[in-house]
Design a protein around this motif. Structure first.
Motif, PDB file in Angstrom:
ATOM      1  N   LEU A 129      37.159  24.131  38.335  1.00 56.36           N
ATOM      2  CA  LEU A 129      37.785  25.297  38.962  1.00 56.36           C
ATOM      3  C   LEU A 129      38.435  26.215  37.922  1.00 56.36           C
ATOM      4  CD1 LEU A 129      39.363  23.631  42.117  1.00 56.36           C
ATOM      5  CD2 LEU A 129      37.548  25.354  42.087  1.00 56.36           C
ATOM      6  N   LEU A 130      39.092  25.620  36.917  1.00 58.47           N
ATOM      7  CA  LEU A 130      39.696  26.433  35.868  1.00 58.47           C
ATOM      8  C   LEU A 130      38.627  27.183  35.092  1.00 58.47           C
ATOM      9  CD1 LEU A 130      42.082  27.398  34.184  1.00 58.47           C
ATOM     10  CD2 LEU A 130      41.904  25.290  32.832  1.00 58.47           C
ATOM     11  N   GLY A 131      37.532  26.480  34.759  1.00 58.46           N
ATOM     12  CA  GLY A 131      36.442  27.139  34.049  1.00 58.46           C
ATOM     13  C   GLY A 131      35.839  28.276  34.858  1.00 58.46           C
ATOM     14  N   GLY A 132      35.656  28.041  36.160  1.00 63.51           N
ATOM     15  CA  GLY A 132      35.105  29.087  37.007  1.00 63.51           C
ATOM     16  C   GLY A 132      36.017  30.289  37.111  1.00 63.51           C
ATOM     17  N   ALA A 133      37.317  30.040  37.240  1.00 64.24           N
ATOM     18  CA  ALA A 133      38.275  31.145  37.328  1.00 64.24           C
ATOM     19  C   ALA A 133      38.290  31.958  36.042  1.00 64.24           C
ATOM     20  CB  ALA A 133      39.673  30.596  37.638  1.00 64.24           C
ATOM     21  N   LEU A 134      38.214  31.268  34.896  1.00 65.39           N
ATOM     22  CA  LEU A 134      38.192  31.980  33.615  1.00 65.39           C
ATOM     23  C   LEU A 134      36.919  32.812  33.457  1.00 65.39           C
ATOM     24  CD1 LEU A 134      39.608  29.164  31.316  1.00 65.39           C
ATOM     25  CD2 LEU A 134      40.711  31.349  31.811  1.00 65.39           C
ATOM     26  N   VAL A 135      35.805  32.283  33.936  1.00 64.54           N
ATOM     27  CA  VAL A 135      34.552  33.040  33.878  1.00 64.54           C
ATOM     28  C   VAL A 135      34.669  34.322  34.695  1.00 64.54           C
ATOM     29  CG1 VAL A 135      32.142  33.033  34.635  1.00 64.54           C
ATOM     30  CG2 VAL A 135      33.053  31.081  33.380  1.00 64.54           C
ATOM     31  N   LEU A 136      35.329  34.240  35.858  1.00 65.31           N
ATOM     32  CA  LEU A 136      35.483  35.421  36.707  1.00 65.31           C
ATOM     33  C   LEU A 136      36.319  36.509  36.031  1.00 65.31           C
ATOM     34  CD1 LEU A 136      36.064  33.810  40.229  1.00 65.31           C
ATOM     35  CD2 LEU A 136      33.996  34.921  39.367  1.00 65.31           C
ATOM     36  N   VAL A 137      37.170  36.120  35.077  1.00 67.28           N
ATOM     37  CA  VAL A 137      37.956  37.103  34.334  1.00 67.28           C
ATOM     38  C   VAL A 137      37.206  37.587  33.100  1.00 67.28           C
ATOM     39  CG1 VAL A 137      40.063  37.468  32.991  1.00 67.28           C
ATOM     40  CG2 VAL A 137      40.161  36.200  35.136  1.00 67.28           C
ATOM     41  N   LEU A 138      36.666  36.650  32.340  1.00 70.14           N
ATOM     42  CA  LEU A 138      36.093  36.985  31.039  1.00 70.14           C
ATOM     43  C   LEU A 138      34.726  37.646  31.140  1.00 70.14           C
ATOM     44  CD1 LEU A 138      37.118  33.752  29.098  1.00 70.14           C
ATOM     45  CD2 LEU A 138      38.208  35.994  29.011  1.00 70.14           C
ATOM     46  N   LEU A 139      33.949  37.282  32.146  1.00 70.18           N
ATOM     47  CA  LEU A 139      32.615  37.865  32.268  1.00 70.18           C
ATOM     48  C   LEU A 139      32.668  39.378  32.493  1.00 70.18           C
ATOM     49  CD1 LEU A 139      29.602  37.424  32.268  1.00 70.18           C
ATOM     50  CD2 LEU A 139      29.724  36.793  34.687  1.00 70.18           C
ATOM     51  N   PRO A 140      33.457  39.881  33.443  1.00 68.37           N
ATOM     52  CA  PRO A 140      33.519  41.345  33.583  1.00 68.37           C
ATOM     53  C   PRO A 140      34.183  42.026  32.395  1.00 68.37           C
ATOM     54  CG  PRO A 140      35.101  40.296  35.045  1.00 68.37           C
ATOM     55  CD  PRO A 140      34.235  39.204  34.494  1.00 68.37           C
ATOM     56  N   LEU A 141      35.130  41.338  31.723  1.00 67.98           N
ATOM     57  CA  LEU A 141      35.736  41.932  30.543  1.00 67.98           C
ATOM     58  C   LEU A 141      34.703  42.143  29.443  1.00 67.98           C
ATOM     59  CD1 LEU A 141      39.205  40.145  30.135  1.00 67.98           C
ATOM     60  CD2 LEU A 141      38.795  42.573  30.584  1.00 67.98           C
ATOM     61  N   SER A 142      33.816  41.182  29.284  1.00 68.11           N
ATOM     62  CA  SER A 142      32.848  41.258  28.197  1.00 68.11           C
ATOM     63  C   SER A 142      31.618  42.093  28.558  1.00 68.11           C
ATOM     64  CB  SER A 142      32.404  39.850  27.775  1.00 68.11           C
ATOM     65  OG  SER A 142      31.833  39.162  28.869  1.00 68.11           O
ATOM     66  N   GLN A 143      31.283  42.169  29.839  1.00 71.45           N
ATOM     67  CA  GLN A 143      30.080  42.879  30.250  1.00 71.45           C
ATOM     68  C   GLN A 143      30.371  44.182  30.990  1.00 71.45           C
ATOM     69  OE1 GLN A 143      26.699  42.115  29.689  1.00 71.45           O
ATOM     70  NE2 GLN A 143      27.605  40.722  28.212  1.00 71.45           N
ATOM     71  N   GLY A 144      31.644  44.477  31.202  1.00 70.55           N
ATOM     72  CA  GLY A 144      32.003  45.671  31.961  1.00 70.55           C
ATOM     73  C   GLY A 144      31.457  46.958  31.372  1.00 70.55           C
ATOM     74  N   ASP A 145      31.416  47.018  30.048  1.00 69.55           N
ATOM     75  CA  ASP A 145      30.909  48.230  29.411  1.00 69.55           C
ATOM     76  C   ASP A 145      29.422  48.419  29.690  1.00 69.55           C
ATOM     77  OD1 ASP A 145      31.406  50.502  27.620  1.00 69.55           O
ATOM     78  OD2 ASP A 145      30.079  49.462  26.224  1.00 69.55           O
ATOM     79  N   SER A 146      28.680  47.312  29.786  1.00 70.64           N
ATOM     80  CA  SER A 146      27.247  47.388  30.077  1.00 70.64           C
ATOM     81  C   SER A 146      26.996  47.613  31.561  1.00 70.64           C
ATOM     82  CB  SER A 146      26.543  46.096  29.623  1.00 70.64           C
ATOM     83  OG  SER A 146      26.692  45.891  28.237  1.00 70.64           O
ATOM     84  N   TRP A 147      27.739  46.898  32.388  1.00 70.31           N
ATOM     85  CA  TRP A 147      27.539  47.009  33.827  1.00 70.31           C
ATOM     86  C   TRP A 147      28.109  48.304  34.399  1.00 70.31           C
ATOM     87  CZ3 TRP A 147      29.539  41.471  35.434  1.00 70.31           C
ATOM     88  CH2 TRP A 147      28.625  40.512  34.972  1.00 70.31           C
ATOM     89  N   GLY A 148      29.167  48.793  33.739  1.00 69.00           N
ATOM     90  CA  GLY A 148      29.931  49.908  34.285  1.00 69.00           C
ATOM     91  C   GLY A 148      31.224  49.372  34.886  1.00 69.00           C
ATOM     92  N   TRP A 149      32.343  49.961  34.494  1.00 69.54           N
ATOM     93  CA  TRP A 149      33.634  49.432  34.945  1.00 69.54           C
ATOM     94  C   TRP A 149      33.855  49.629  36.444  1.00 69.54           C
ATOM     95  CZ3 TRP A 149      35.649  46.098  31.883  1.00 69.54           C
ATOM     96  CH2 TRP A 149      35.432  46.197  30.505  1.00 69.54           C
ATOM     97  N   GLY A 150      33.138  50.553  37.018  1.00 68.21           N
ATOM     98  CA  GLY A 150      33.250  50.758  38.461  1.00 68.21           C
ATOM     99  C   GLY A 150      32.106  50.162  39.242  1.00 68.21           C
ATOM    100  N   SER A 151      31.260  49.366  38.598  1.00 73.06           N
ATOM    101  CA  SER A 151      30.105  48.781  39.281  1.00 73.06           C
ATOM    102  C   SER A 151      30.551  47.711  40.269  1.00 73.06           C
ATOM    103  CB  SER A 151      29.152  48.169  38.257  1.00 73.06           C
ATOM    104  OG  SER A 151      29.735  47.023  37.653  1.00 73.06           O
ATOM    105  N   PRO A 152      29.770  47.456  41.313  1.00 75.84           N
ATOM    106  CA  PRO A 152      30.130  46.418  42.291  1.00 75.84           C
ATOM    107  C   PRO A 152      30.327  45.046  41.658  1.00 75.84           C
ATOM    108  CG  PRO A 152      28.374  47.805  43.153  1.00 75.84           C
ATOM    109  CD  PRO A 152      28.565  48.208  41.713  1.00 75.84           C
ATOM    110  N   ALA A 153      29.479  44.693  40.682  1.00 75.64           N
ATOM    111  CA  ALA A 153      29.600  43.375  40.046  1.00 75.64           C
ATOM    112  C   ALA A 153      30.929  43.226  39.322  1.00 75.64           C
ATOM    113  CB  ALA A 153      28.434  43.162  39.076  1.00 75.64           C
ATOM    114  N   THR A 154      31.294  44.244  38.540  1.00 70.85           N
ATOM    115  CA  THR A 154      32.552  44.191  37.782  1.00 70.85           C
ATOM    116  C   THR A 154      33.746  44.103  38.720  1.00 70.85           C
ATOM    117  OG1 THR A 154      31.563  45.488  35.995  1.00 70.85           O
ATOM    118  CG2 THR A 154      33.967  45.374  36.074  1.00 70.85           C
ATOM    119  N   ILE A 155      33.790  44.965  39.709  1.00 66.85           N
ATOM    120  CA  ILE A 155      34.926  44.994  40.633  1.00 66.85           C
ATOM    121  C   ILE A 155      35.006  43.697  41.433  1.00 66.85           C
ATOM    122  CG2 ILE A 155      35.880  46.148  42.672  1.00 66.85           C
ATOM    123  CD1 ILE A 155      34.728  48.760  41.583  1.00 66.85           C
TER     124      ILE A 155
END
Length: 486
Positions: free
Chosen positions: A207-233
């Motif tokens: 659960l801790l690993g999953g929660a961290l992924v939910l934070v770190l994944l959009p931080l690291s990929q937000g620029d590629s996905w778009g900060w306002g994209s549905p996935a990031t948000i």
């Protein structure tokens, strides 16, 4: 001594082994940054695909670090360090022999396990080094974060010069990995873990690993996905709920991965906030400086048109060298005064160094002066934080506590990468296709703010460390109050 039947005759070989392992862990986080473009060229992958080389390593580090920290507490720290290094070595060899991007991403996942070495090394020092030498030893190990991070950039810059193969970087990592494994096997004491009894809380770890992924994944990929994209948000919105579920599960667990009450202890909480802020400042230093000095002066109107090699050796090597000097100074400062004082001084020095870069960056001398002060500040901070961590948690939880502190640095570094990308993108000029100078002013200014907040947070830490409480009964989870001052 808590691990192994007898302590080493001299702390010199032990600290050498721990520092080599810790420096390797720090190097793996930064060494790929200068070669990302080369990887894209030689694998034929686009920028978005190549960015997963960084993201995969980051996510692997976040998930594995607390797990290895707890395994070290329960099953022996040397064993856990050797597993981390073996996984890193396997990943490095795989990365060195393949030109397939998917396999390279797998390799980076394996390499991410090495991040668990740093908190484990601190715990080994806590167990095996005499009390009068402990503060200096922990400061020296902590310095490997800033030194290793800088040396990773320098080594990659040297190996990536000309049209060389990017895989040279991974061959070097493989060679150093073999040396680190041999040094740990020879000089780090083994044996069972006397303080840690129980089992691994696998649901809590997942659960801790999953929660961290939910934070770190959009931080690291937000620029590629778009900060306002549905996935990031969506991921950002889900992350606090994931952490809430994790807290609820941990409160009900018989032997939780993390004692949730530990997280609310003021000293521990503020130290972790400092870790996030200093992680942000560290990558603000590396990314900001490296990109700034490589800006083509003629087109951008600023920068120094430095090559990758020049950026690494001329501008990033000095803060690495000053860290070697600042680390023992940090140990003396912590030992003579307190970790609280050391962290406050470090935050103030970071404010000065990054503030200097914000205001004066028009000459090589000015930039080097700023990065040297900022690099020294980071080393001082990393010398102070382990002392604060170990005085605020139970003795049997030092491994997982240092792991949580390491995660804080990873979160800060990820946030820095996201902020740097967003700020520079926002200031990019259509006429040149390059970021405006104001973008770098913002990057250095925000890093200076991180230093100021770190100093303020340090001043809020209690002046008097808590007294040790009674030891927990065998087979139970120790109380948060069971602590041993450093």
């Amino acid at each position: 001594m808590t691990e192994g039947s007898s302590p080493p005759r001299s702390t010199g070989p032990l600290l050498t082994a721990l520092c080599v392992a810790g420096m390797l862990a720090a190097t793996m986080q930064t060494a790929v940054i200068p070669i990302l473009g080369r990887i894209g060229e030689q694998t034929g992958a686009g920028d978005t695909a190549v960015s997963w080389i960084v993201t995969a390593n980051l996510l692997s580090s976040a998930v594995s670090t607390p797990l290895f920290g707890r395994l070290g507490d329960l099953r022996g720290k040397r064993n856990a360090i050797q597993v981390c290094l073996a996984l890193m070595l396997a990943g490095s060899v795989l990365a060195a022999i393949t030109t397939s991007l998917p396999l390279l991403i797998v390799a980076r996942v394996l390499q991410g396990a090495v991040t668990g070495v740093f908190p484990l090394a601190l715990s080994v020092a806590r167990d095996a080094v005499a009390k009068e030498k402990l503060t200096g030893a922990m400061a020296l190990i902590s310095a490997t974060l800033s030194v290793g991070g800088s040396l990773g950039l320098v080594a990659a810059g040297v190996l990536a010069s000309g049209n060389s193969d990017y895989r040279n970087v991974f061959w070097l990592a493989s060679a150093v990995g073999v040396l680190a494994i041999a040094a740990v096997a020879a000089w780090v004491p083994g044996g069972g873990a006397e303080h840690g009894r129980g089992s691994v809380d696998w649901p809590g770890a997942g659960l801790l690993g999953g929660a961290l992924v939910l934070v770190l994944l959009p931080l690291s990929q937000g620029d590629s996905w778009g900060w306002g994209s549905p996935a990031t948000i969506t991921l950002f919105v889900l992350s606090p709920f994931a952490f809430l579920v994790w807290v609820l599960v941990e409160r009900r667990a018989a032997a939780p991965l993390v004692d949730v009450g530990m997280l609310t202890h003021r000293t521990f909480a503020l130290t972790n906030v400092g870790a996030v802020l200093m992680g942000f400042a560290m990558f603000g230093l590396y990314l900001g400086t490296s990109m700034f000095v490589q800006m083509p002066t003629g087109r951008a109107g600023y920068g120094f048109s430095a090559s990758v090699l020049s950026a690494a050796t001329v501008y990033l090597l000095p803060p690495a060298l000053i860290s070697l000097v600042a680390a023992p100074m940090g140990g003396i400062l912590v030992k003579r005064f307190s970790g609280r004082t050391g962290l406050a001084v470090a935050g103030s020095a970071a404010l000065v160094g990054f503030g200097s870069l914000t205001l004066w960056h028009g000459s090589t001398a000015a930039v080097i002066t700023g990065v040297v002060i900022a690099g020294g500040a980071l080393s001082l901070a990393y010398a102070a934080m382990p002392a604060l961590v170990v005085q605020s948690v139970p003795l049997s939880r030092t491994g997982i506590a240092n792991s949580i502190n390491s995660i804080g640095r990873s979160v800060g570094a990820s946030a820095a990468g996201a902020v740097v990308a967003a700020v520079l993108a926002a200031t990019t000029k259509d006429s040149t296709g390059l970021p405006g100078e104001s973008g770098f002013v913002w990057v250095f200014g925000l890093s200076a703010g991180a230093g100021a907040l770190t100093a303020l947070g340090a001043l809020l830490i209690s002046r008097t460390p808590p007294r040790p409480g009674p030891a927990a009964p065998s087979g139970t989870t120790p109380r948060v109050e069971e602590r041993r001052p450093v």
